[in-house]
Design a protein around this motif. Structure first.
Motif, short mmCIF file in Angstrom:
data_model
loop_
_atom_site.label_atom_id
_atom_site.label_comp_id
_atom_site.label_asym_id
_atom_site.label_seq_id
_atom_site.Cartn_x
_atom_site.Cartn_y
_atom_site.Cartn_z
N THR A 34 0.83 -1.21 0.00
CA THR A 34 0.00 0.00 0.00
C THR A 34 0.87 1.26 0.00
OG1 THR A 34 -0.06 0.04 2.43
CG2 THR A 34 -1.91 -1.03 1.33
N GLY A 35 0.22 2.36 -0.38
CA GLY A 35 0.92 3.65 -0.38
C GLY A 35 1.35 4.04 1.03
N ARG A 36 0.43 3.85 2.00
CA ARG A 36 0.77 4.25 3.38
C ARG A 36 1.97 3.45 3.90
NH1 ARG A 36 -5.07 2.12 5.02
NH2 ARG A 36 -5.25 2.38 2.79
N CYS A 58 -5.05 12.54 2.97
CA CYS A 58 -5.83 11.41 3.47
C CYS A 58 -5.31 10.97 4.84
CB CYS A 58 -5.68 10.29 2.46
SG CYS A 58 -6.63 8.84 2.86
N ASP A 121 4.22 12.28 -2.34
CA ASP A 121 3.10 11.33 -2.39
C ASP A 121 2.47 11.46 -3.78
OD1 ASP A 121 0.75 9.95 -2.26
OD2 ASP A 121 0.02 10.90 -0.43
N SER A 123 0.34 9.38 -5.02
CA SER A 123 -0.85 8.51 -5.08
C SER A 123 -1.87 9.05 -6.10
CB SER A 123 -1.54 8.44 -3.71
OG SER A 123 -0.66 7.88 -2.79
N SER A 139 0.30 4.87 -5.25
CA SER A 139 -0.71 3.88 -4.84
C SER A 139 -1.48 3.49 -6.10
CB SER A 139 -1.65 4.51 -3.81
OG SER A 139 -2.76 3.68 -3.60
N ARG A 141 -4.15 1.57 -6.80
CA ARG A 141 -5.61 1.40 -6.91
C ARG A 141 -6.36 2.68 -7.22
NH1 ARG A 141 -8.43 1.64 -1.73
NH2 ARG A 141 -7.15 2.81 -0.27
N LYS A 142 -5.69 3.83 -7.13
CA LYS A 142 -6.36 5.08 -7.47
C LYS A 142 -6.46 5.27 -8.99
CE LYS A 142 -5.92 6.11 -3.06
NZ LYS A 142 -4.80 5.34 -2.66
N TRP A 278 -10.58 15.25 1.33
CA TRP A 278 -10.74 13.95 1.95
C TRP A 278 -11.69 14.18 3.12
CZ3 TRP A 278 -6.41 15.60 -0.52
CH2 TRP A 278 -5.76 14.70 -1.37
C1 PLP Z 1 -3.23 11.26 -1.15
C2 PLP Z 1 -3.18 9.84 -0.66
N1 PLP Z 1 -1.99 9.34 -0.30
C3 PLP Z 1 -1.87 8.08 0.12
C4 PLP Z 1 -2.96 7.25 0.22
C5 PLP Z 1 -2.75 5.86 0.70
O1 PLP Z 1 -2.71 4.92 -0.32
P1 PLP Z 1 -3.00 3.40 0.04
O2 PLP Z 1 -4.48 3.26 0.18
O3 PLP Z 1 -2.43 2.63 -1.12
O4 PLP Z 1 -2.29 3.13 1.31
C6 PLP Z 1 -4.24 7.74 -0.12
C7 PLP Z 1 -5.48 6.96 -0.01
O5 PLP Z 1 -5.65 5.89 0.45
C8 PLP Z 1 -4.33 9.07 -0.59
O6 PLP Z 1 -5.53 9.58 -0.94
#
Ligand code: PLP
Length: 323
Positions: A34-36, A58, A121, A123, A139, A141-142, A278
């Motif tokens: 995941t991004g986080r 987020c 970031d 994402s 990330s 899945r976006k 968000w």
């Molecule tokens: C701007 C942003 N950064 C990071 C993330 C995290 O990505 P992930 O869901 O893959 O952890 C999100 C949403 O989940 C996001 O909107």
């Protein structure tokens, strides 16, 4: 002599799920779940003691910050969605900036010269390449039909070998979207969002990686750009958010800012599903703050590879009923 045994290749049996073979967009970056967790990877690897985060982002980004017990400080952004740095950045702190909607690559270039420990970031900016030497994460899945997956650019890898993620139980919304439609899969999508909370850092699942390797990225990027440019041509005079269109990238959505606090609701009622970026911003800010206004009034119009110019025209006509 030590002999390595290799599991024999299986042959025959039933046909496996057939995915188009191809190449990932970032084959040289680190693949994560995941991004986080990509952010967690950076924080662990660099040993930062504090992070500056925008109010406008987020809340899942706080997961690694809390887990590692790192101090955090929020910062504001201006009307160009760029940081207002009216404070001293501490020497051992990192500074996270979000490539908003995928159109802030020029701002990132500027910040990369100004801020020592910048983390980007991306994402929302899958098609914005990482800058050399700047820790950057994505990330997946976006932008694409996968339930998870992230890429990370960092110069030094963690020493330990990471477990491999499994996405097997996270596909129901994606499968339902095909057989039953997007709306039928929505509650599963939300359940999948919940399932991504508080997972350890893992390598991207083989299934997500295989799907990502089969995507025609050139086509996805081309369509996004075309749709974005079309909307901008027709909406820029109405759009309160004034920005330069980035020449060579394909944004996530078209950001349309209006003072109508109910515009998102009107569009959703017409089945144009626009997300709020968000919801947590309403908790983090008060109603006088710009970020609060952005979370309420910035409308993220979909422009992705599922849509052509006819769809954009259709959406535009609906939008024009309200502006
Ligand atoms: C701007 C942003 N950064 C990071 C993330 C995290 O990505 P992930 O869901 O893959 O952890 C999100 C949403 O989940 C996001 O909107």
């Amino acid at each position: 002599m030590h002999k390595t045994t290799i599991a024999p290749k299986t042959m025959g049996g039933y046909c496996e799920l057939q995915l188009t073979p191809g190449k990932e967009y970032y084959p040289h970056l680190i693949r994560l779940n995941t991004g986080r967790n990509a952010l967690e990877y950076i924080l662990r690897q660099k040993g930062y003691t504090k992070i500056y985060l925008p109010y406008f982002t987020c809340d899942v980004l706080l997961e690694p910050v809390k887990k590692l017990d790192i101090a955090h400080q929020f910062y504001s952004i201006n009307e160009q969605l760029e940081p207002v740095i009216d404070f001293e950045i501490e020497p051992n702190a990192c500074f996270l900036y979000t490539n908003y909607f995928g159109i802030k690559q020029e701002a990132i270039k500027k910040l990369s010269h100004q801020i020592k420990h910048l983390i980007v970031d991306n994402s929302q900016g899958f098609f914005s390449e990482p800058l050399p030497g700047i820790d950057t994460f994505y990330s997946c899945r976006k932008f694409f039909g996968v339930p998870d997956g992230a890429y990370l650019r960092i110069s030094k890898k963690l020493n330990k070998k990471l477990p491999v993620d499994s996405s097997l139980n996270r596909f129901s919304h994606l499968i339902k979207s095909i057989e039953l439609g997007i709306e039928a899969g929505y509650s599963d999508y939300k359940a999948n969002n919940d399932a991504l909370i508080n997972n350890e850092i893992k390598t991207m699942s083989p299934l997500t990686q295989r799907i990502l390797a089969g995507i025609d990225y050139a086509d996805c990027a081309r369509i996004r750009k075309l749709n974005f440019d079309f909307l901008h041509k027709h909406l820029q005079l109405h759009n309160l958010f004034k920005f330069e269109v980035p020449a060579d990238t394909s944004p996530m959505v078209y950001p349309f800012l209006s003072n109508d606090r109910d515009l998102k609701l009107h569009l959703i009622q017409k089945k144009i599903f626009v997300a709020t970026y968000w919801p947590n911003v309403f908790e983090w800010t008060n109603s006088k703050m710009y970020e609060n206004y952005l979370a309420r009034c910035m409308v993220a119009l979909p422009i992705d590879h599922r849509y052509n110019l006819q769809d954009m025209f259709f959406m535009l006509n609906i939008l024009k009923q309200f502006i």
